[in-house]
Design an enzyme around this catalytic site. Sequence first.
Site, PDB file in Angstrom:
ATOM      1  N   CYS A  83       6.217  62.676  32.112  1.00  0.00           N
ATOM      2  CA  CYS A  83       5.487  62.320  33.336  1.00  0.00           C
ATOM      3  C   CYS A  83       5.273  60.744  33.447  1.00  0.00           C
ATOM      4  O   CYS A  83       5.739  60.149  32.455  1.00  0.00           O
ATOM      5  CB  CYS A  83       3.936  62.658  33.525  1.00  0.00           C
ATOM      6  SG  CYS A  83       3.939  64.560  33.167  1.00  0.00           S
ATOM      7  N   ARG A 133      10.520  60.192  35.913  1.00  0.00           N
ATOM      8  CA  ARG A 133       9.983  60.628  34.844  1.00  0.00           C
ATOM      9  C   ARG A 133       9.430  61.997  35.123  1.00  0.00           C
ATOM     10  O   ARG A 133       9.223  62.754  34.332  1.00  0.00           O
ATOM     11  CB  ARG A 133       8.935  59.737  34.476  1.00  0.00           C
ATOM     12  CG  ARG A 133       9.330  58.334  33.910  1.00  0.00           C
ATOM     13  CD  ARG A 133       8.395  57.593  33.663  1.00  0.00           C
ATOM     14  NE  ARG A 133       7.392  57.978  32.434  1.00  0.00           N
ATOM     15  CZ  ARG A 133       7.897  57.519  31.155  1.00  0.00           C
ATOM     16  NH1 ARG A 133       8.648  56.577  30.953  1.00  0.00           N
ATOM     17  NH2 ARG A 133       7.167  58.064  29.999  1.00  0.00           N
ATOM     18  N   TRP A 179       5.964  65.886  35.539  1.00  0.00           N
ATOM     19  CA  TRP A 179       7.071  66.968  35.322  1.00  0.00           C
ATOM     20  C   TRP A 179       6.250  67.976  34.625  1.00  0.00           C
ATOM     21  O   TRP A 179       5.799  67.772  33.136  1.00  0.00           O
ATOM     22  CB  TRP A 179       8.090  66.220  34.314  1.00  0.00           C
ATOM     23  CG  TRP A 179       9.166  67.194  34.212  1.00  0.00           C
ATOM     24  CD1 TRP A 179      10.085  67.770  35.001  1.00  0.00           C
ATOM     25  CD2 TRP A 179       9.437  67.878  32.724  1.00  0.00           C
ATOM     26  NE1 TRP A 179      11.054  68.633  34.414  1.00  0.00           N
ATOM     27  CE2 TRP A 179      10.648  68.783  32.908  1.00  0.00           C
ATOM     28  CE3 TRP A 179       8.778  67.926  31.604  1.00  0.00           C
ATOM     29  CZ2 TRP A 179      11.367  69.569  32.065  1.00  0.00           C
ATOM     30  CZ3 TRP A 179       9.463  68.579  30.600  1.00  0.00           C
ATOM     31  CH2 TRP A 179      10.524  69.462  30.861  1.00  0.00           C
ATOM     32  N   ASN A 206       0.395  61.569  29.880  1.00  0.00           N
ATOM     33  CA  ASN A 206       1.904  61.832  29.805  1.00  0.00           C
ATOM     34  C   ASN A 206       1.810  62.405  28.127  1.00  0.00           C
ATOM     35  O   ASN A 206       1.547  61.551  27.535  1.00  0.00           O
ATOM     36  CB  ASN A 206       2.729  60.606  30.091  1.00  0.00           C
ATOM     37  CG  ASN A 206       4.142  60.828  29.509  1.00  0.00           C
ATOM     38  OD1 ASN A 206       4.552  62.101  29.766  1.00  0.00           O
ATOM     39  ND2 ASN A 206       4.944  59.919  29.029  1.00  0.00           N
ATOM     40  N   GLY A 207       2.347  63.203  28.042  1.00  0.00           N
ATOM     41  CA  GLY A 207       2.456  64.215  26.781  1.00  0.00           C
ATOM     42  C   GLY A 207       2.051  65.552  26.697  1.00  0.00           C
ATOM     43  O   GLY A 207       1.858  66.102  27.844  1.00  0.00           O
ATOM     44  N   GLU A 219      30.703  66.764  28.718  1.00  0.00           N
ATOM     45  CA  GLU A 219      29.933  65.747  29.490  1.00  0.00           C
ATOM     46  C   GLU A 219      30.252  66.034  31.239  1.00  0.00           C
ATOM     47  O   GLU A 219      29.282  65.901  31.779  1.00  0.00           O
ATOM     48  CB  GLU A 219      30.202  64.173  29.190  1.00  0.00           C
ATOM     49  CG  GLU A 219      29.525  63.310  30.038  1.00  0.00           C
ATOM     50  CD  GLU A 219      27.984  63.395  30.045  1.00  0.00           C
ATOM     51  OE1 GLU A 219      27.396  64.262  29.191  1.00  0.00           O
ATOM     52  OE2 GLU A 219      27.311  62.891  30.818  1.00  0.00           O
ATOM     53  N   LYS A 275      27.169  67.053  33.825  1.00  0.00           N
ATOM     54  CA  LYS A 275      26.978  66.244  35.126  1.00  0.00           C
ATOM     55  C   LYS A 275      26.981  67.044  36.218  1.00  0.00           C
ATOM     56  O   LYS A 275      26.261  67.150  37.460  1.00  0.00           O
ATOM     57  CB  LYS A 275      27.984  65.145  35.124  1.00  0.00           C
ATOM     58  CG  LYS A 275      27.861  64.037  34.333  1.00  0.00           C
ATOM     59  CD  LYS A 275      26.831  63.089  34.782  1.00  0.00           C
ATOM     60  CE  LYS A 275      25.560  63.007  34.013  1.00  0.00           C
ATOM     61  NZ  LYS A 275      25.469  63.376  32.593  1.00  0.00           N
ATOM     62  N   GLU A 280      23.781  69.432  36.320  1.00  0.00           N
ATOM     63  CA  GLU A 280      22.727  68.497  36.627  1.00  0.00           C
ATOM     64  C   GLU A 280      22.725  68.505  37.974  1.00  0.00           C
ATOM     65  O   GLU A 280      21.384  68.591  38.654  1.00  0.00           O
ATOM     66  CB  GLU A 280      22.812  67.526  35.959  1.00  0.00           C
ATOM     67  CG  GLU A 280      22.448  67.361  34.623  1.00  0.00           C
ATOM     68  CD  GLU A 280      22.134  65.924  33.969  1.00  0.00           C
ATOM     69  OE1 GLU A 280      21.054  65.434  33.858  1.00  0.00           O
ATOM     70  OE2 GLU A 280      23.361  65.399  33.780  1.00  0.00           O
ATOM     71  N   HIS A 296      39.643  83.715  23.633  1.00  0.00           N
ATOM     72  CA  HIS A 296      39.037  84.719  22.472  1.00  0.00           C
ATOM     73  C   HIS A 296      37.824  85.118  23.239  1.00  0.00           C
ATOM     74  O   HIS A 296      36.853  85.369  22.690  1.00  0.00           O
ATOM     75  CB  HIS A 296      38.776  83.898  21.363  1.00  0.00           C
ATOM     76  CG  HIS A 296      40.109  83.301  20.649  1.00  0.00           C
ATOM     77  ND1 HIS A 296      40.770  84.258  19.907  1.00  0.00           N
ATOM     78  CD2 HIS A 296      40.644  82.203  20.692  1.00  0.00           C
ATOM     79  CE1 HIS A 296      41.898  83.545  19.452  1.00  0.00           C
ATOM     80  NE2 HIS A 296      41.733  82.165  19.796  1.00  0.00           N
ATOM     81  N   LYS A 323      13.973  62.066  33.649  1.00  0.00           N
ATOM     82  CA  LYS A 323      14.981  61.396  33.045  1.00  0.00           C
ATOM     83  C   LYS A 323      14.688  61.268  31.541  1.00  0.00           C
ATOM     84  O   LYS A 323      15.713  61.371  31.020  1.00  0.00           O
ATOM     85  CB  LYS A 323      14.761  59.835  33.699  1.00  0.00           C
ATOM     86  CG  LYS A 323      15.520  58.694  33.069  1.00  0.00           C
ATOM     87  CD  LYS A 323      16.933  59.097  33.292  1.00  0.00           C
ATOM     88  CE  LYS A 323      17.747  58.155  32.929  1.00  0.00           C
ATOM     89  NZ  LYS A 323      19.323  58.342  33.164  1.00  0.00           N
TER      90      LYS A 323
HETATM   91  C1  AGP Z   1      21.949  63.540  30.977  1.00  0.00           C
HETATM   92  O1  AGP Z   1      22.418  63.155  32.337  1.00  0.00           O
HETATM   93  C2  AGP Z   1      20.530  64.117  31.252  1.00  0.00           C
HETATM   94  N1  AGP Z   1      19.754  63.439  31.908  1.00  0.00           N
HETATM   95  C3  AGP Z   1      19.967  64.475  29.676  1.00  0.00           C
HETATM   96  O2  AGP Z   1      21.063  65.489  29.064  1.00  0.00           O
HETATM   97  C4  AGP Z   1      19.833  63.205  28.740  1.00  0.00           C
HETATM   98  O3  AGP Z   1      21.150  62.925  28.260  1.00  0.00           O
HETATM   99  C5  AGP Z   1      19.274  63.876  27.618  1.00  0.00           C
HETATM  100  O4  AGP Z   1      17.898  64.190  27.917  1.00  0.00           O
HETATM  101  C6  AGP Z   1      18.967  62.644  26.449  1.00  0.00           C
HETATM  102  O5  AGP Z   1      18.285  61.595  26.940  1.00  0.00           O
HETATM  103  P1  AGP Z   1      17.951  60.222  26.153  1.00  0.00           P
HETATM  104  O6  AGP Z   1      19.586  59.564  25.987  1.00  0.00           O
HETATM  105  O7  AGP Z   1      17.040  59.624  27.082  1.00  0.00           O
HETATM  106  O8  AGP Z   1      17.614  60.613  24.929  1.00  0.00           O
END
Ligand code: AGP
Length: 602
Positions: free
Chosen positions: A2, A27, A73, A97-98, A477, A481, A484, A500, A597
Amino acid sequence: MCGIIGYVGNDNAAPKIVKGLSLLEYRGYDSAGIAFLKDGAARIVKTSGRVDSLREKLLKSDKSYCAIGHTRWATHGPVNDVNAHPHKSGNVTLVHNGIIENYIEIKNELQTQGVVFKSSTDTEAASALINKYYNELGSEKDAIKKALFEIKGSYAFAIMFKGKEEIWVAKKESSLIIGYGNDGFYVSSDIIALLPFTDTYYVVNDGEIARISSDSAIVFDTNGEKEIHWQKSEQDEQNIQKDGYDHFMLKEMHEQASAIYNTISVRAKKEMPDFSDELASDFFDGTERIEFVACGSAMHASLAGAGFIEQLAKIPSNAYIASEYRYSVPAFKKNTLTIAVSQSGETADTLGALREAKRIGNKTLAIVNARETAIAKEADACLYTYAGPEIAVATTKGYATQVALIYLIAIYLANKNAQINAHIAQVLTDTLLNSVPKAINETMLRENEMKSIARRIFDLDNLFYIGRGVDYYISMEAALKLKEISYIHAQAYPSAELKHGTISLVEKSTPVVAISTNEQLYSKTESNLLETKSRGAYTILITSNIKTASEADALIFVPYQSAIERFFCSLTLTQMIAYYAAFFRGCDIDKPRNLAKSVTVE
Ligand code: AGP
């Protein structure tokens, strides 16, 4: 995770809090709220939904000089108005936050003492506990300290007490800073939210408590009041604007070339890798094994990086999912270097894995983008990437600079271990520093080509990316992407492994994208792709084999000679496919559903 923010000063607080929250939405954006001191009492306005929904609920009359805010979040309790922060218990109002791990025990105990809870959050346990001790002790600091003694978990709190025009903060593991502006003092999860108001800040450390008022900031550590050493942010407000792009993600894709150049140039002296400004000269001496720990895209960067190090420097290297590593640490091997990779520097799983690596005696290195963050500070040493602020939840330049920096480390180690001579090291470094950014910029010009591919797949629900070796890592990756930001279910698979079992999922029109940039494997990957075509798949081949005679339904060429240019060209192409597929689906590209994020909870 958050975002929290607070302000005390001689200006109207609400507009600052709302502006700051809009910059913290990366966040988390399930709900938002503000509490401001009005006639000595805390008035709360909060709502599920985005900060814009909160802005609409505020009245012009909501004028105040002391306020705290929160964008959520959800971790505990559904997304609704009641569970939105701030939370108020008697004389105490706070944002958090936490995660409070023992919140149920705390709530049960307080309920036996007659406390009634309104929400199903862990946070309300903290506000009620602090309120209890405030009523008993009459001192804000003592009440907070006593409550923190009982609270287990992670937190960044911003706390207001009835009738007091001041904000108290406390921090453990979740990021928190204090800002020093011309018009008062601020607290925030991230400097980004304060850049419209000030670039002068202090990073609060674990275990510290602080109080800000309109004209002062005081920090207390276990020894009492401590001197505050203010620092200036390298970033400015301009860094966090879209600059005319439709989305931050597109802007950040366009920044990848310069981000890589900036990350490499500070460590390429006479076009040789040089870490002497950041690492002790013997830092890598004796390293017999390298293990990466990371999450998500950072984990994908680590997989590629481990491959580069093994290929170039011949040092055994592996990449581990951080959340797995921390509870199933690999068999100990002396002289192991653990490298924690993280854009935000705050990812709880990666921080936990880093701590586990330190506990068993490994030397540790952090590769982080956000300055002064937990992972950067807790590793034995840190190499920062120079991607600048990354606002889009889906990382692009953050990932790209991680791969580039690890590739530079691979060149350095290969030369140090005499696997390559200085000339080869120079050529590879020059390619990374100059040819790769050029290749990325050239690839970004192919957006119409990628739009046509995206238009072909955006209305489908499943897609495969396949590849071998490093092409498989790029596929991972590329798939993440696409998932996401477009919500298309995409799966990355080693191309030969598909037959397989998983190939049973391929049916008419299932899109299968093969990435093929390794000369030795061109024919094998292309035949794997055609195996899916014979089962009805719509096949797309991304290849550096410009002589290919493949019958794939679509061909996308990667016209570069070196492996590393091919890597970043393929990456950029797949980023554009994901971006435009999400665009055509009308998705919220910068703030995809359910995501944040940086995930600062386990
Ligand atoms: C990547 O597009 C994602 N948002 C997510 O997988 C991110 O890479 C992951 O949470 C790691 O975050 P960080 O690099 O801030 O540790």
